[in-house]
Design a protein around this motif. Structure first.
Motif, mmCIF file in Angstrom:
data_model
loop_
_atom_site.group_PDB
_atom_site.id
_atom_site.type_symbol
_atom_site.label_atom_id
_atom_site.label_comp_id
_atom_site.label_asym_id
_atom_site.label_seq_id
_atom_site.Cartn_x
_atom_site.Cartn_y
_atom_site.Cartn_z
ATOM 1 N N GLU A 1 0.817 -1.213 0.000
ATOM 2 C CA GLU A 1 0.000 0.000 0.000
ATOM 3 C C GLU A 1 0.854 1.267 0.000
ATOM 4 N N ASP A 2 2.057 1.196 0.530
ATOM 5 C CA ASP A 2 2.946 2.361 0.554
ATOM 6 C C ASP A 2 3.344 2.812 -0.847
ATOM 7 N N LEU A 3 3.214 1.932 -1.826
ATOM 8 C CA LEU A 3 3.597 2.283 -3.194
ATOM 9 C C LEU A 3 2.615 3.268 -3.828
ATOM 10 N N LYS A 4 1.470 3.456 -3.187
ATOM 11 C CA LYS A 4 0.501 4.440 -3.700
ATOM 12 C C LYS A 4 0.965 5.875 -3.457
ATOM 13 N N ASP A 5 1.894 6.057 -2.526
ATOM 14 C CA ASP A 5 2.429 7.390 -2.229
ATOM 15 C C ASP A 5 3.195 7.896 -3.459
ATOM 16 N N PRO A 6 2.829 9.074 -3.985
ATOM 17 C CA PRO A 6 3.493 9.599 -5.194
ATOM 18 C C PRO A 6 4.999 9.732 -5.044
ATOM 19 N N ASP A 7 5.463 10.109 -3.851
ATOM 20 C CA ASP A 7 6.902 10.267 -3.637
ATOM 21 C C ASP A 7 7.621 8.906 -3.701
ATOM 22 N N VAL A 8 6.995 7.884 -3.115
ATOM 23 C CA VAL A 8 7.573 6.541 -3.161
ATOM 24 C C VAL A 8 7.604 6.037 -4.597
ATOM 25 N N ALA A 9 6.498 6.223 -5.307
ATOM 26 C CA ALA A 9 6.427 5.780 -6.701
ATOM 27 C C ALA A 9 7.491 6.471 -7.545
ATOM 28 N N ALA A 10 7.674 7.777 -7.311
ATOM 29 C CA ALA A 10 8.682 8.523 -8.074
ATOM 30 C C ALA A 10 10.087 8.035 -7.752
ATOM 31 N N SER A 11 10.325 7.647 -6.509
ATOM 32 C CA SER A 11 11.674 7.228 -6.093
ATOM 33 C C SER A 11 12.103 5.941 -6.782
#
Length: 288
Positions: free
Chosen positions: A129-139
Protein backbone atom coordinates in the motif's frame (compact mmCIF):
# COMPACT_ATOMS: atom_id res chain seq x y z
CA UNK A 1 38.13 -71.22 -53.08
CA UNK A 2 36.38 -72.74 -50.09
CA UNK A 3 38.81 -71.07 -47.70
CA UNK A 4 38.19 -67.72 -49.36
CA UNK A 5 34.42 -68.16 -49.13
CA UNK A 6 34.67 -69.22 -45.50
CA UNK A 7 36.85 -66.21 -44.67
CA UNK A 8 34.40 -63.85 -46.40
CA UNK A 9 31.51 -65.38 -44.45
CA UNK A 10 33.33 -64.93 -41.14
CA UNK A 11 34.06 -61.28 -41.96
CA UNK A 12 30.45 -60.66 -42.99
CA UNK A 13 29.14 -62.21 -39.78
CA UNK A 14 31.59 -60.14 -37.72
CA UNK A 15 30.43 -56.94 -39.45
CA UNK A 16 26.80 -57.85 -38.86
CA UNK A 17 27.56 -58.54 -35.21
CA UNK A 18 29.28 -55.17 -34.73
CA UNK A 19 26.50 -53.22 -36.40
CA UNK A 20 23.84 -55.25 -34.62
CA UNK A 21 25.47 -54.62 -31.24
CA UNK A 22 25.75 -50.91 -32.01
CA UNK A 23 22.10 -50.79 -33.04
CA UNK A 24 21.04 -52.57 -29.86
CA UNK A 25 23.19 -50.23 -27.77
CA UNK A 26 21.61 -47.26 -29.46
CA UNK A 27 18.14 -48.65 -28.87
CA UNK A 28 18.92 -49.35 -25.22
CA UNK A 29 20.25 -45.83 -24.58
CA UNK A 30 17.78 -44.18 -22.23
CA UNK A 31 16.80 -40.57 -22.80
CA UNK A 32 14.55 -38.17 -20.91
CA UNK A 33 13.43 -34.57 -21.42
CA UNK A 34 13.16 -32.12 -18.51
CA UNK A 35 11.32 -28.82 -18.95
CA UNK A 36 12.14 -25.83 -16.77
CA UNK A 37 11.83 -22.07 -16.53
CA UNK A 38 14.96 -19.93 -16.38
CA UNK A 39 14.52 -18.91 -12.75
CA UNK A 40 17.60 -19.25 -10.58
CA UNK A 41 15.79 -21.70 -8.31
CA UNK A 42 14.67 -23.94 -11.17
CA UNK A 43 18.04 -23.81 -12.91
CA UNK A 44 19.51 -25.16 -9.67
CA UNK A 45 17.00 -27.96 -9.09
CA UNK A 46 16.76 -29.09 -12.71
CA UNK A 47 20.54 -29.37 -13.09
CA UNK A 48 20.84 -31.40 -9.89
CA UNK A 49 18.14 -33.77 -11.16
CA UNK A 50 19.87 -33.91 -14.56
CA UNK A 51 23.22 -34.80 -12.97
CA UNK A 52 21.73 -37.67 -10.95
CA UNK A 53 19.79 -39.03 -13.93
CA UNK A 54 22.96 -39.02 -16.03
CA UNK A 55 25.58 -40.23 -13.58
CA UNK A 56 23.55 -42.65 -11.44
CA UNK A 57 20.81 -43.89 -13.76
CA UNK A 58 22.55 -43.69 -17.14
CA UNK A 59 20.10 -41.39 -18.87
CA UNK A 60 20.80 -38.99 -21.67
CA UNK A 61 19.06 -35.82 -20.47
CA UNK A 62 17.74 -33.04 -22.69
CA UNK A 63 16.90 -29.77 -20.95
CA UNK A 64 14.08 -27.70 -22.42
CA UNK A 65 14.20 -24.07 -21.25
CA UNK A 66 10.77 -22.52 -21.77
CA UNK A 67 8.33 -20.10 -20.16
CA UNK A 68 5.95 -21.34 -17.47
CA UNK A 69 2.97 -21.93 -19.78
CA UNK A 70 4.89 -24.02 -22.35
CA UNK A 71 6.55 -25.92 -19.50
CA UNK A 72 3.18 -27.13 -18.21
CA UNK A 73 1.86 -27.69 -21.73
CA UNK A 74 4.94 -29.72 -22.68
CA UNK A 75 4.54 -32.16 -19.79
CA UNK A 76 0.79 -32.38 -20.44
CA UNK A 77 1.19 -33.27 -24.13
CA UNK A 78 4.20 -35.53 -23.60
CA UNK A 79 6.76 -33.44 -25.48
CA UNK A 80 8.54 -33.18 -22.11
CA UNK A 81 8.77 -36.03 -19.63
CA UNK A 82 8.95 -34.13 -16.36
CA UNK A 83 9.58 -30.88 -14.52
CA UNK A 84 10.53 -30.07 -10.93
CA UNK A 85 9.33 -26.47 -11.11
CA UNK A 86 5.59 -26.28 -10.38
CA UNK A 87 4.87 -23.58 -7.78
CA UNK A 88 1.62 -24.43 -5.97
CA UNK A 89 -1.03 -23.79 -4.82
CA UNK A 90 -1.00 -20.15 -5.92
CA UNK A 91 1.68 -19.14 -8.40
CA UNK A 92 0.88 -21.74 -11.04
CA UNK A 93 -2.79 -22.19 -10.12
CA UNK A 94 -4.04 -21.22 -13.58
CA UNK A 95 -1.73 -23.76 -15.24
CA UNK A 96 -2.80 -26.50 -12.84
CA UNK A 97 -6.42 -25.78 -13.67
CA UNK A 98 -5.68 -25.92 -17.39
CA UNK A 99 -3.37 -28.94 -17.53
CA UNK A 100 -3.78 -30.77 -14.22
CA UNK A 101 -5.95 -33.58 -15.55
CA UNK A 102 -3.23 -34.54 -18.06
CA UNK A 103 -0.26 -34.45 -15.67
CA UNK A 104 0.74 -36.61 -12.71
CA UNK A 105 1.64 -34.65 -9.58
CA UNK A 106 4.36 -36.41 -7.56
CA UNK A 107 4.04 -33.92 -4.72
CA UNK A 108 6.36 -31.29 -3.24
CA UNK A 109 10.11 -31.47 -3.77
CA UNK A 110 10.66 -28.31 -1.69
CA UNK A 111 8.40 -26.66 0.90
CA UNK A 112 8.31 -23.25 2.55
CA UNK A 113 8.53 -21.14 -0.58
CA UNK A 114 7.11 -17.65 -0.89
CA UNK A 115 6.47 -14.99 -3.53
CA UNK A 116 5.79 -11.26 -3.27
CA UNK A 117 7.28 -7.83 -3.81
CA UNK A 118 10.75 -7.44 -2.33
CA UNK A 119 12.75 -4.32 -1.45
CA UNK A 120 16.10 -3.62 0.25
CA UNK A 121 15.80 -3.19 4.01
CA UNK A 122 17.18 0.35 3.77
CA UNK A 123 13.90 1.46 2.14
CA UNK A 124 11.51 3.02 4.65
CA UNK A 125 8.38 1.25 3.43
CA UNK A 126 6.73 -1.91 4.72
CA UNK A 127 3.57 -2.55 2.72
CA UNK A 128 2.45 -2.73 -0.89
CA UNK A 129 0.00 0.00 0.00
CA UNK A 130 2.95 2.36 0.55
CA UNK A 131 3.60 2.28 -3.19
CA UNK A 132 0.50 4.44 -3.70
CA UNK A 133 2.43 7.39 -2.23
CA UNK A 134 3.49 9.60 -5.19
CA UNK A 135 6.90 10.27 -3.64
CA UNK A 136 7.57 6.54 -3.16
CA UNK A 137 6.43 5.78 -6.70
CA UNK A 138 8.68 8.52 -8.07
CA UNK A 139 11.67 7.23 -6.09
CA UNK A 140 11.48 3.85 -7.87
CA UNK A 141 10.93 5.40 -11.29
CA UNK A 142 7.27 4.38 -11.32
CA UNK A 143 8.10 0.74 -11.94
CA UNK A 144 8.37 -2.69 -10.40
CA UNK A 145 11.20 -4.72 -11.95
CA UNK A 146 9.78 -8.08 -12.99
CA UNK A 147 10.91 -11.21 -14.77
CA UNK A 148 9.70 -13.19 -17.81
CA UNK A 149 6.16 -12.45 -19.02
CA UNK A 150 3.76 -15.31 -18.30
CA UNK A 151 5.43 -16.27 -15.02
CA UNK A 152 2.98 -16.82 -12.16
CA UNK A 153 4.54 -14.07 -10.09
CA UNK A 154 4.11 -11.65 -12.99
CA UNK A 155 0.42 -12.45 -13.24
CA UNK A 156 0.07 -12.02 -9.47
CA UNK A 157 1.86 -8.65 -9.66
CA UNK A 158 -0.48 -7.46 -12.40
CA UNK A 159 -3.38 -8.32 -10.08
CA UNK A 160 -1.65 -6.53 -7.20
CA UNK A 161 -1.26 -3.34 -9.25
CA UNK A 162 -4.98 -3.45 -10.04
CA UNK A 163 -6.26 -4.44 -6.60
CA UNK A 164 -4.09 -1.96 -4.70
CA UNK A 165 -4.89 0.82 -7.19
CA UNK A 166 -1.27 1.45 -8.12
CA UNK A 167 -2.14 3.62 -11.10
CA UNK A 168 1.26 5.32 -10.95
CA UNK A 169 3.22 2.03 -11.13
CA UNK A 170 4.08 -0.12 -14.15
CA UNK A 171 5.37 -3.69 -14.18
CA UNK A 172 8.58 -3.98 -16.18
CA UNK A 173 8.96 -7.26 -18.07
CA UNK A 174 12.48 -8.60 -17.87
CA UNK A 175 14.12 -11.90 -16.96
CA UNK A 176 15.21 -13.54 -13.73
CA UNK A 177 18.88 -12.81 -14.40
CA UNK A 178 18.25 -9.22 -15.55
CA UNK A 179 16.10 -8.55 -12.49
CA UNK A 180 18.84 -9.86 -10.21
CA UNK A 181 21.45 -7.71 -11.92
CA UNK A 182 19.29 -4.57 -11.67
CA UNK A 183 18.57 -5.27 -8.00
CA UNK A 184 22.25 -5.79 -7.17
CA UNK A 185 23.27 -2.55 -8.91
CA UNK A 186 20.59 -0.59 -7.06
CA UNK A 187 21.57 -2.23 -3.76
CA UNK A 188 25.23 -1.34 -4.17
CA UNK A 189 24.25 2.27 -4.87
CA UNK A 190 21.63 2.28 -2.07
CA UNK A 191 18.92 3.27 -4.55
CA UNK A 192 15.21 2.53 -3.99
CA UNK A 193 13.94 -0.41 -6.03
CA UNK A 194 11.02 -2.85 -5.96
CA UNK A 195 11.30 -6.27 -7.59
CA UNK A 196 9.24 -9.42 -7.96
CA UNK A 197 10.72 -11.70 -5.33
CA UNK A 198 10.57 -15.35 -4.39
CA UNK A 199 12.19 -17.62 -1.86
CA UNK A 200 14.48 -19.48 -2.16
CA UNK A 201 16.69 -17.21 -4.28
CA UNK A 202 20.35 -16.23 -4.07
CA UNK A 203 19.47 -12.54 -3.69
CA UNK A 204 18.26 -13.14 -0.12
CA UNK A 205 21.63 -14.70 0.73
CA UNK A 206 23.62 -11.87 -0.84
CA UNK A 207 21.56 -8.82 0.20
CA UNK A 208 19.45 -7.65 3.11
CA UNK A 209 15.96 -7.66 1.64
CA UNK A 210 12.40 -7.79 2.92
CA UNK A 211 8.99 -8.62 1.50
CA UNK A 212 6.38 -5.88 1.48
CA UNK A 213 3.30 -6.78 3.51
CA UNK A 214 0.40 -7.92 1.37
CA UNK A 215 -2.76 -7.12 3.40
CA UNK A 216 -5.06 -8.09 0.50
CA UNK A 217 -3.40 -11.48 0.17
CA UNK A 218 -2.83 -11.18 -3.56
CA UNK A 219 0.34 -13.27 -3.44
CA UNK A 220 -1.16 -15.96 -1.21
CA UNK A 221 0.60 -17.72 1.62
CA UNK A 222 3.35 -20.30 1.87
CA UNK A 223 3.83 -22.41 -1.22
CA UNK A 224 5.69 -25.52 -2.30
CA UNK A 225 7.50 -26.55 -5.48
CA UNK A 226 6.07 -29.75 -6.95
CA UNK A 227 7.43 -32.39 -9.31
CA UNK A 228 5.18 -33.06 -12.31
CA UNK A 229 5.55 -35.89 -14.82
CA UNK A 230 3.75 -36.89 -17.98
CA UNK A 231 1.21 -39.66 -17.86
CA UNK A 232 2.76 -43.05 -18.55
CA UNK A 233 6.25 -42.20 -17.29
CA UNK A 234 6.00 -44.81 -14.54
CA UNK A 235 5.57 -47.54 -17.16
CA UNK A 236 8.10 -46.19 -19.68
CA UNK A 237 10.91 -45.18 -17.31
CA UNK A 238 10.25 -46.76 -13.90
CA UNK A 239 13.70 -45.99 -12.48
CA UNK A 240 13.50 -42.31 -13.45
CA UNK A 241 9.92 -42.14 -12.14
CA UNK A 242 10.90 -43.60 -8.77
CA UNK A 243 13.84 -41.19 -8.45
CA UNK A 244 11.69 -38.17 -9.33
CA UNK A 245 9.05 -39.35 -6.87
CA UNK A 246 11.66 -39.45 -4.08
CA UNK A 247 13.42 -36.20 -5.04
CA UNK A 248 13.05 -33.74 -2.17
CA UNK A 249 15.43 -31.17 -0.67
CA UNK A 250 15.47 -27.98 1.40
CA UNK A 251 15.64 -24.28 0.69
CA UNK A 252 19.19 -24.27 2.09
CA UNK A 253 20.17 -27.07 -0.32
CA UNK A 254 18.82 -25.12 -3.27
CA UNK A 255 20.39 -21.87 -2.07
CA UNK A 256 23.82 -23.53 -1.91
CA UNK A 257 23.60 -24.42 -5.62
CA UNK A 258 22.24 -20.99 -6.57
CA UNK A 259 25.03 -19.15 -4.77
CA UNK A 260 27.67 -21.31 -6.51
CA UNK A 261 26.16 -20.37 -9.87
CA UNK A 262 25.94 -16.70 -8.91
CA UNK A 263 29.61 -16.73 -7.93
CA UNK A 264 30.66 -18.00 -11.34
CA UNK A 265 30.23 -21.76 -11.52
CA UNK A 266 28.28 -23.22 -14.41
CA UNK A 267 24.95 -24.85 -13.47
CA UNK A 268 26.51 -28.24 -14.28
CA UNK A 269 29.52 -27.61 -12.06
CA UNK A 270 27.39 -26.34 -9.18
CA UNK A 271 25.07 -29.35 -9.45
CA UNK A 272 27.97 -31.80 -9.51
CA UNK A 273 29.58 -30.19 -6.46
CA UNK A 274 26.35 -30.35 -4.47
CA UNK A 275 25.66 -33.97 -5.44
CA UNK A 276 29.18 -35.06 -4.51
CA UNK A 277 28.86 -33.31 -1.13
CA UNK A 278 25.42 -34.76 -0.36
CA UNK A 279 25.62 -38.41 -1.38
CA UNK A 280 23.47 -39.49 1.58
CA UNK A 281 20.52 -37.46 0.29
CA UNK A 282 21.10 -38.53 -3.30
CA UNK A 283 21.27 -42.21 -2.29
CA UNK A 284 17.95 -41.81 -0.48
CA UNK A 285 16.42 -40.41 -3.68
CA UNK A 286 17.72 -43.49 -5.48
CA UNK A 287 16.28 -45.85 -2.89
CA UNK A 288 19.66 -47.10 -1.72
Amino acid sequence: MKKSLKKSLVIALAVLFVFGAAACSKEEKKSIKLAYVAWDSEIASTNVVKHVLETDLGYEVELLQVDAGPMWAGVADGSADAMVAAWLPGTHASYLEQYGDRIEDLGPNLTGTKIGLAVPTYMDISSIEDLKDPDVAASIGGQIVGIEPGAGIMMATERAIEEYGLDNIQLLESSSSAMGKELLEAYEEQRPIVVTGWTPHWKFAKMELKYLDDPLGVYGGEEAIHTMVRQGLADDMPDAYEFLDRFEWTADDMAAVMVEIYEGASPEEAAQKWVESNRDKVDAWLGK
